[in-house]
Design a protein around this motif. Structure first.
Motif, PDB file in Angstrom:
ATOM      1  N   VAL A 156     -14.819  53.102  84.242  1.00  0.00           N
ATOM      2  CA  VAL A 156     -14.333  51.727  84.216  1.00  0.00           C
ATOM      3  C   VAL A 156     -15.525  50.792  83.997  1.00  0.00           C
ATOM      4  N   VAL A 157     -15.402  49.934  83.006  1.00  0.00           N
ATOM      5  CA  VAL A 157     -16.446  48.936  82.743  1.00  0.00           C
ATOM      6  C   VAL A 157     -15.805  47.558  82.825  1.00  0.00           C
ATOM      7  N   LEU A 158     -16.287  46.725  83.754  1.00  0.00           N
ATOM      8  CA  LEU A 158     -15.676  45.431  84.049  1.00  0.00           C
ATOM      9  C   LEU A 158     -16.463  44.277  83.431  1.00  0.00           C
ATOM     10  N   GLY A 159     -15.783  43.156  83.321  1.00  0.00           N
ATOM     11  CA  GLY A 159     -16.446  41.887  83.032  1.00  0.00           C
ATOM     12  C   GLY A 159     -17.074  41.773  81.663  1.00  0.00           C
ATOM     13  N   LEU A 160     -16.469  42.390  80.660  1.00  0.00           N
ATOM     14  CA  LEU A 160     -16.994  42.314  79.297  1.00  0.00           C
ATOM     15  C   LEU A 160     -16.518  41.020  78.656  1.00  0.00           C
ATOM     16  N   ARG A 161     -17.465  40.206  78.135  1.00  0.00           N
ATOM     17  CA  ARG A 161     -17.093  38.882  77.640  1.00  0.00           C
ATOM     18  C   ARG A 161     -17.430  38.662  76.166  1.00  0.00           C
ATOM     19  N   THR A 162     -18.268  39.489  75.603  1.00  0.00           N
ATOM     20  CA  THR A 162     -18.624  39.297  74.194  1.00  0.00           C
ATOM     21  C   THR A 162     -18.214  40.518  73.394  1.00  0.00           C
ATOM     22  N   ALA A 163     -18.104  40.317  72.080  1.00  0.00           N
ATOM     23  CA  ALA A 163     -17.748  41.430  71.196  1.00  0.00           C
ATOM     24  C   ALA A 163     -18.778  42.540  71.285  1.00  0.00           C
ATOM     25  N   GLY A 164     -20.048  42.171  71.405  1.00  0.00           N
ATOM     26  CA  GLY A 164     -21.088  43.182  71.507  1.00  0.00           C
ATOM     27  C   GLY A 164     -20.958  44.014  72.766  1.00  0.00           C
ATOM     28  N   GLU A 165     -20.651  43.344  73.878  1.00  0.00           N
ATOM     29  CA  GLU A 165     -20.481  44.080  75.143  1.00  0.00           C
ATOM     30  C   GLU A 165     -19.300  45.043  75.069  1.00  0.00           C
ATOM     31  N   VAL A 166     -18.209  44.603  74.464  1.00  0.00           N
ATOM     32  CA  VAL A 166     -17.025  45.455  74.335  1.00  0.00           C
ATOM     33  C   VAL A 166     -17.329  46.664  73.456  1.00  0.00           C
TER      34      VAL A 166
END
Length: 690
Positions: free
Chosen positions: A538-548
């Motif tokens: 589980v990866v939480l708190g992704l806010r940018t396209a790069g992070e996703v």
């Protein structure tokens, strides 16, 4: 003799008439003995004690006489029919004895003999004996039974002494049953009917329990369990007792095994077999006790008609210390010892003009020694302000230690018994017996020798009085089956009316970025695994396209996945995480579980459960039992959560037609609930796996 060697190959009974067992016109004891150290003596002497009501035949292959009565060498010598045959012979000759009894026309067989099931082919032998008995129109109790007693019928075929009284006992351990009978005797009570089930080759615990519902001499029941084999029968029997107004006290032993689901879900790991038995007792309006002493005291109080009007009790004591201790024990038992109302204080001051300032506990402070009637006067003054009155201390010993005070103390005891017709009165006395104690007991007031037993009995009576039986489906075996994919589980929740976040499945980083761009705020990426968090899935708190994109590439590579779930993250403030689950218990079937949620659910173990399904009112009651319930209402200025939305979700989960469903967490906020993770096993019936 216990149920440890319980025969598990029993076929279903085809007859339910147990009258030959409980009201036989004639009894034969095979294995009768003159030696008081042997079972044959206890059964023979017990059978003869009811000789005024029925014919009694004693049988021993040596012949002679037992207890002064001539003994036949075999059943066949008797010639005529015998309703009930008690068998207390070596295991190796049980089959021959049962055959002779059936040939003689016996319609009930009580097999005391131990070890039959341990003979070579013992299980098959028991199965055959039970079948042959039923084909002959007879029923068989045992083997390995400690015996039976019916006081009204003057039927005593058991080891030990049994005082007649109002409490029925059905036990899966003969020794525990004997202890219960002894404890009842110490309370001035006794046994209406006693049955030790032994290995249950034919007649079952559940049948004997159900039979007490229509037994006129029984007003309360104790059932000792080492395992429930027929959950539907147990629930039905308990409901029948409740409908007949006969309280059932369940005494049980169990372990913490929670069934096959424990290894794969928090819902299983958080709940044990005793938790489920407690839920079953609540569903049918029974109460559970922790020890034989508690069970006997509670059954005695219930049989005496103790029905507290509320959880508020008034303690009357002749010792400040004993009154304070009683108040502490009462609080630990879930009772309230709260200040008296102004009217009650006025009445108490008038009744005890020279006493201390009236409070609760009421401290007589020596007034009782000066005037014994103070005990009754104080109890009468507070009666209208109490769910029950508890008297604790020296009362009962005056006439024992100072015989000249016996008559006056008995007069006070009579006043208390009259008061008990309007409000429950329970007494803790430093005297185990004596003239005043005897008056109290004969007048229907339970008297106990320690304060904890006293208060736990009151609390148990209140639990029974407040219990409301409800209908639950008969347990149906369901295999765990396969785990649903997380997207499929989300869809099942949505169809059940449980809100879920927006989401989709992405096989590539580009697809993940596109999905995340379709909603505002943060995004969560999830691997489709049983325990996502523990696996680092589980990866939480992704806010940018790069992070996703980076998170997608990491998860698929690290965990060897073809795709991951892309889900809108719940960012509401003031949210409380709750675990809501449903699983199948191997005995009682569907169970709904509610707990503090999140990854630390098993650490805090703040868990409640009920047999499923529950309605929204039942779900609300579950929430109030959580230690964390204040958080749901709003804690330290936080807004309360949407309780109706939460209870609708709990009720919906309890109705889902699956083997296991766990939502962890269900995020509850002021504006509703959102299921942000779920584990579901579809399940299958036994027919589907056959």
């Amino acid at each position: 003799m216990t149920a440890a060697d319980t025969f598990t190959g029993r076929v279903e009974p085809v007859a339910d008439d147990l009258s030959p067992l409980w009201a036989p016109r004639s009894v034969a004891v095979v294995g009768a003995s003159d030696n008081p150290a042997k079972w044959g003596y206890w059964l023979a002497s017990g059978a003869l004690s009811g000789g005024g009501r029925r014919a009694v035949h004693l049988v021993n292959h040596r012949g002679g006489s037992v207890c002064g009565v001539p003994v036949a060498r075999s059943l066949r010598e008797l010639g005529g029919p015998v309703d009930l045959t008690a068998v207390v012979v070596p295991a190796a000759v049980v089959e021959e004895t049962v055959t002779d009894a059936l040939d003689l026309g016996s319609r009930a067989l009580l097999v005391i003999s131990d070890g039959v099931q341990r003979l070579p082919g013992g299980s098959a032998l028991l199965r055959d004996l039970a079948r042959r008995a039923r084909e002959a129109g007879a029923r068989l109790l045992g083997p390995s039974s400690l015996g039976i007693v019916d006081s009204a019928q003057e039927l005593r075929l058991a080891w030990g002494h049994f005082t007649p009284g109002p409490v029925g006992i059905v036990t899966q351990s003969g020794q525990v049953g004997s202890e219960l009978a002894h404890l009842l005797h110490r309370h001035g009570s006794g046994v209406s009917r006693f049955a030790s089930v032994g290995a249950q080759a034919d007649i079952t615990f559940e049948e004997l329990l159900a039979g007490l519902a229509a037994h006129p001499a029984t007003t309360a029941v104790i059932g000792y369990l080492e395992g429930v084999r027929d959950a539907a029968g147990f629930l039905s029997a308990a409901r029948a007792l409740r409908a007949a107004g006969k309280p059932l006290v369940v005494l049980a032993v169990g372990d913490s095994a929670a069934g096959s689901a424990a290894a794969r879900s928090h819902t299983g790991a958080l709940t044990g077999s005793m938790d489920v038995l407690d839920a079953a007792c609540r569903a049918v309006g029974a109460v559970r006790a922790r020890t034989p002493a508690e069970a006997a005291a509670l059954a005695h109080a219930l049989a005496a008609g103790v029905r507290p009007r509320s959880d508020r009790i008034v303690v009357v004591s002749d010792s400040g210390g004993q009154g304070a201790l009683a108040a502490d024990v009462a609080a630990a038992a879930g009772l309230r010892v709260t200040p008296l109302g102004s009217g009650t204080r006025a009445r108490l001051a008038e009744a005890l003009p020279d006493g201390p300032a009236p409070g609760n506990p009421v401290d007589l402070a020596g007034a009782g020694e000066q005037d014994l009637s103070s005990y009754a006067a104080a109890a009468e003054a507070v009666a209208s302000d109490a769910g029950a009155v508890v008297l604790t201390g020296y009362f009962g010993r005056f006439g024992v230690d100072s015989p000249g005070l016996g008559e006056a103390e008995c007069a006070v005891a009579h006043r208390l018994t009259r008061l008990a017709r309007t409000v429950p009165v329970v007494v803790h006395s430093m005297a185990e017996d004596g003239p005043a104690v005897n008056v109290l007991v004969r007048g229907g007031i339970p008297v106990f020798s320690d304060v904890e037993t006293t208060l736990r009995a009151v609390a148990g009576c209140l639990r029974w009085e407040r219990a409301v039986a409800r209908d639950v489906p008969a347990p149906a075996p369901v295999g765990e089956g396969d785990r649903c994919s997380y997207p499929a589980a989300r869809e099942m929740l949505r169809e059940a009316g449980i809100p879920v976040p927006e989401a989709g499945t992405a096989r590539s980083a580009e697809e993940a970025v596109t999905l995340a761009g379709s909603w505002p705020g943060a995004t969560v990426l999830k691997a489709d695994l049983d325990h996502k968090t523990e696996a680092g899935g589980v990866v939480l708190g992704l806010r940018t396209a790069g992070e996703v994109a980076a998170a997608h590439r990491d998860l698929t590579a690290r965990l060897g996945l073809d795709s991951v779930v892309v889900e809108r993250m719940d960012e509401r403030a003031g949210v409380v995480e709750v675990l809501v689950g449903m699983r199948h218990d191997p005995v009682f079937g569907r169970v709904v579980v509610v707990s503090s949620g999140g990854v630390e659910a098993e650490l805090w173990r703040d868990t409640v459960l009920e047999l499923a399904p529950v309605d929204e009112a039942g779900a609300t009651a579950m929430l109030t039992r959580l230690r964390s319930h204040p958080r749901l209402l709003g804690w330290r200025g936080a807004p309360g959560v949407d309780i109706p939305a939460l209870t609708r979700a709990i009720a919906a989960v309890s109705r889902m037609p699956v083997a296991t469903c766990e939502i962890n967490p269900l995020r509850a906020g002021a504006d509703g609930v959102l299921a942000v993770d779920a584990l579901v096993f579809r399940g299958h019936s036994e027919e589907e796996t056959a």
